[in-house]
Design an enzyme around this catalytic site. Sequence first.
Site, PDB file in Angstrom:
ATOM      1  N   LYS A  33       0.080  -4.744   3.556  1.00 21.00           N
ATOM      2  CA  LYS A  33      -0.595  -6.048   3.367  1.00 21.00           C
ATOM      3  C   LYS A  33      -1.982  -5.869   2.761  1.00 21.00           C
ATOM      4  O   LYS A  33      -2.997  -6.271   3.354  1.00 21.00           O
ATOM      5  CB  LYS A  33      -0.697  -6.814   4.687  1.00 21.00           C
ATOM      6  CG  LYS A  33       0.645  -7.142   5.317  1.00 21.00           C
ATOM      7  CD  LYS A  33       0.475  -8.042   6.521  1.00 21.00           C
ATOM      8  CE  LYS A  33       1.759  -8.357   7.217  1.00 21.00           C
ATOM      9  NZ  LYS A  33       2.344  -7.216   7.947  1.00 21.00           N
ATOM     10  N   LYS A  84      10.721  -0.047   7.477  1.00 20.97           N
ATOM     11  CA  LYS A  84       9.400  -0.641   7.270  1.00 20.97           C
ATOM     12  C   LYS A  84       8.420  -0.003   8.241  1.00 20.97           C
ATOM     13  O   LYS A  84       8.659   0.030   9.443  1.00 20.97           O
ATOM     14  CB  LYS A  84       9.456  -2.159   7.493  1.00 20.97           C
ATOM     15  CG  LYS A  84       8.144  -2.845   7.124  1.00 20.97           C
ATOM     16  CD  LYS A  84       8.193  -4.338   7.313  1.00 20.97           C
ATOM     17  CE  LYS A  84       7.915  -4.778   8.729  1.00 20.97           C
ATOM     18  NZ  LYS A  84       6.568  -4.408   9.232  1.00 20.97           N
ATOM     19  N   THR A  85       7.344   0.522   7.680  1.00 19.62           N
ATOM     20  CA  THR A  85       6.361   1.219   8.510  1.00 19.62           C
ATOM     21  C   THR A  85       5.016   0.485   8.526  1.00 19.62           C
ATOM     22  O   THR A  85       4.693  -0.278   7.605  1.00 19.62           O
ATOM     23  CB  THR A  85       6.109   2.639   7.959  1.00 19.62           C
ATOM     24  OG1 THR A  85       5.742   2.543   6.565  1.00 19.62           O
ATOM     25  CG2 THR A  85       7.331   3.518   8.095  1.00 19.62           C
ATOM     26  N   ASP A 111       7.505  -0.129  14.543  1.00 23.47           N
ATOM     27  CA  ASP A 111       6.117  -0.158  15.006  1.00 23.47           C
ATOM     28  C   ASP A 111       5.943   0.664  16.282  1.00 23.47           C
ATOM     29  O   ASP A 111       5.759   0.119  17.371  1.00 23.47           O
ATOM     30  CB  ASP A 111       5.662  -1.606  15.227  1.00 23.47           C
ATOM     31  CG  ASP A 111       5.705  -2.408  13.939  1.00 23.47           C
ATOM     32  OD1 ASP A 111       5.695  -1.791  12.850  1.00 23.47           O
ATOM     33  OD2 ASP A 111       5.740  -3.637  14.007  1.00 23.47           O
ATOM     34  N   ILE A 141     -10.053  -6.531  -3.530  1.00 21.88           N
ATOM     35  CA  ILE A 141     -10.135  -6.629  -4.991  1.00 21.88           C
ATOM     36  C   ILE A 141      -9.357  -5.474  -5.633  1.00 21.88           C
ATOM     37  O   ILE A 141      -9.096  -4.453  -4.984  1.00 21.88           O
ATOM     38  CB  ILE A 141     -11.603  -6.609  -5.488  1.00 21.88           C
ATOM     39  CG1 ILE A 141     -12.296  -5.304  -5.086  1.00 21.88           C
ATOM     40  CG2 ILE A 141     -12.348  -7.835  -4.975  1.00 21.88           C
ATOM     41  CD1 ILE A 141     -13.621  -5.072  -5.798  1.00 21.88           C
ATOM     42  N   GLY A 142      -9.013  -5.646  -6.896  1.00 23.81           N
ATOM     43  CA  GLY A 142      -8.174  -4.684  -7.597  1.00 23.81           C
ATOM     44  C   GLY A 142      -8.655  -3.251  -7.490  1.00 23.81           C
ATOM     45  O   GLY A 142      -7.868  -2.336  -7.186  1.00 23.81           O
ATOM     46  N   ASN A 143      -9.940  -3.021  -7.722  1.00 24.87           N
ATOM     47  CA  ASN A 143     -10.440  -1.647  -7.718  1.00 24.87           C
ATOM     48  C   ASN A 143     -10.292  -0.995  -6.337  1.00 24.87           C
ATOM     49  O   ASN A 143      -9.930   0.184  -6.233  1.00 24.87           O
ATOM     50  CB  ASN A 143     -11.908  -1.624  -8.156  1.00 24.87           C
ATOM     51  CG  ASN A 143     -12.404  -0.216  -8.329  1.00 24.87           C
ATOM     52  OD1 ASN A 143     -11.876   0.545  -9.149  1.00 24.87           O
ATOM     53  ND2 ASN A 143     -13.390   0.172  -7.529  1.00 24.87           N
ATOM     54  N   THR A 144     -10.548  -1.749  -5.300  1.00 24.44           N
ATOM     55  CA  THR A 144     -10.451  -1.195  -3.939  1.00 24.44           C
ATOM     56  C   THR A 144      -9.008  -0.902  -3.562  1.00 24.44           C
ATOM     57  O   THR A 144      -8.697   0.155  -3.001  1.00 24.44           O
ATOM     58  CB  THR A 144     -11.104  -2.162  -2.925  1.00 24.44           C
ATOM     59  OG1 THR A 144     -12.445  -2.381  -3.334  1.00 24.44           O
ATOM     60  CG2 THR A 144     -11.065  -1.602  -1.513  1.00 24.44           C
TER      61      THR A 144
HETATM   62  P1  5BU Z   1       9.055  -7.768  15.443  1.00 20.72           P
HETATM   63  O1  5BU Z   1       8.936  -6.757  16.511  1.00 20.72           O
HETATM   64  O2  5BU Z   1      10.513  -7.990  14.978  1.00 20.72           O
HETATM   65  O3  5BU Z   1       8.363  -9.067  15.749  1.00 20.72           O
HETATM   66  O4  5BU Z   1       8.289  -7.096  14.191  1.00 20.72           O
HETATM   67  C1  5BU Z   1       8.014  -7.792  13.029  1.00 20.72           C
HETATM   68  C2  5BU Z   1       7.371  -6.892  12.005  1.00 20.72           C
HETATM   69  O5  5BU Z   1       7.199  -7.599  10.797  1.00 20.72           O
HETATM   70  C3  5BU Z   1       6.006  -6.361  12.389  1.00 20.72           C
HETATM   71  O6  5BU Z   1       5.903  -5.058  11.844  1.00 20.72           O
HETATM   72  C4  5BU Z   1       5.038  -7.287  11.684  1.00 20.72           C
HETATM   73  O7  5BU Z   1       3.848  -6.635  11.311  1.00 20.72           O
HETATM   74  C5  5BU Z   1       5.827  -7.664  10.465  1.00 20.72           C
HETATM   75  N1  5BU Z   1       5.508  -9.011   9.935  1.00 20.72           N
HETATM   76  C6  5BU Z   1       5.712 -10.153  10.664  1.00 20.72           C
HETATM   77  O8  5BU Z   1       6.139 -10.113  11.805  1.00 20.72           O
HETATM   78  N2  5BU Z   1       5.433 -11.373  10.100  1.00 20.72           N
HETATM   79  C7  5BU Z   1       4.967 -11.497   8.844  1.00 20.72           C
HETATM   80  O9  5BU Z   1       4.755 -12.603   8.356  1.00 20.72           O
HETATM   81  C8  5BU Z   1       4.778 -10.283   8.103  1.00 20.72           C
HETATM   82  C9  5BU Z   1       5.068  -9.068   8.672  1.00 20.72           C
HETATM   83 BR1  5BU Z   1       4.175 -10.362   6.404  1.00 20.72          BR
END
Ligand code: 5BU
Length: 262
Positions: free
Chosen positions: A93, A60-61, A38, A97-100
């Site tokens: 995340k 994970k991005t 992040d 709805i499905g179409n969107t």
């Molecule tokens: P952290 O810096 O280790 O707290 O980052 C956690 C990451 O996991 C961050 O990108 C959140 O958006 C992501 N996350 C989360 O913390 N908890 C959740 O339940 C979900 C995603 Br789904």
Amino acid sequence: MSASMSYLERSKLHSNPTAKAFLELMERKKSNLSLAADVTSKAALIELADKTGPYICLLKTHIDVVDDFDQDLVDQLTALAKKHDFMIFEDRKFADIGNTVKLQYSSGVYKIASWSDITNAHTVPGEGIIQGLREVGLPLNRCLLLLAEMSSAGTLAKGDYTNTTIELARKYKDFVVGFIAMQRYADKEGDDFIYMTPGVGMDQKTDGLGQQWKHPREVVYDLGCDVIIVGRGIYGQGRDPAKEAKRYQEAGWSAYLERISK
Ligand code: 5BU
């Protein structure tokens, strides 16, 4: 499938090609660590992915937090995924709805389906969201995780919501390969879901904004989850990301080895 089977054994039995490849990759690389990258600039994201690349199975991005996003960023990340042997998970995340969600997944600035091996969705809208994402993702060999639970304090994803989410995953098993979850759920015949767990950290318990961190051993050994997702524990202020990634990789992998030899 049971929590005591190895990732490799599970890969041999898995029907989804991306989940199969992912389980093989974890075993080959001896890593069940996903980096939650992040950071808000393209250069920082590339640098972080390159430094931690040797230790992670999954990058994970949150691609929409990158100020200077462009197609070159995607090209560089996919090249790093090849160089270091990891997959990419855009933590989008989806929740419409499905179409969107079909449009959000395939189009717009980010064109997520064109580069992200794995993405995830809330089940708030009902099963149409899975159907929509599946129409786009399945032909591209992508796969989906459902948010069955969250790591944050006071989450509403629990109880009946979580149980219905698990049933939806079973119904769309060709595309839904696992969950964001805080624990492994009881298997039914034929289940083999991959459990990915955020909220993992070895040095602190909370961030003051609702995040709750658990130790990798608790997540993998005690709670039976497969992938630890770690962000600030690796790149937080004053930390050396490569050193921390190695530390989390070792902690996650030794908890896994301990689990399968139970
Ligand atoms: P952290 O810096 O280790 O707290 O980052 C956690 C990451 O996991 C961050 O990108 C959140 O958006 C992501 N996350 C989360 O913390 N908890 C959740 O339940 C979900 C995603 Br789904």
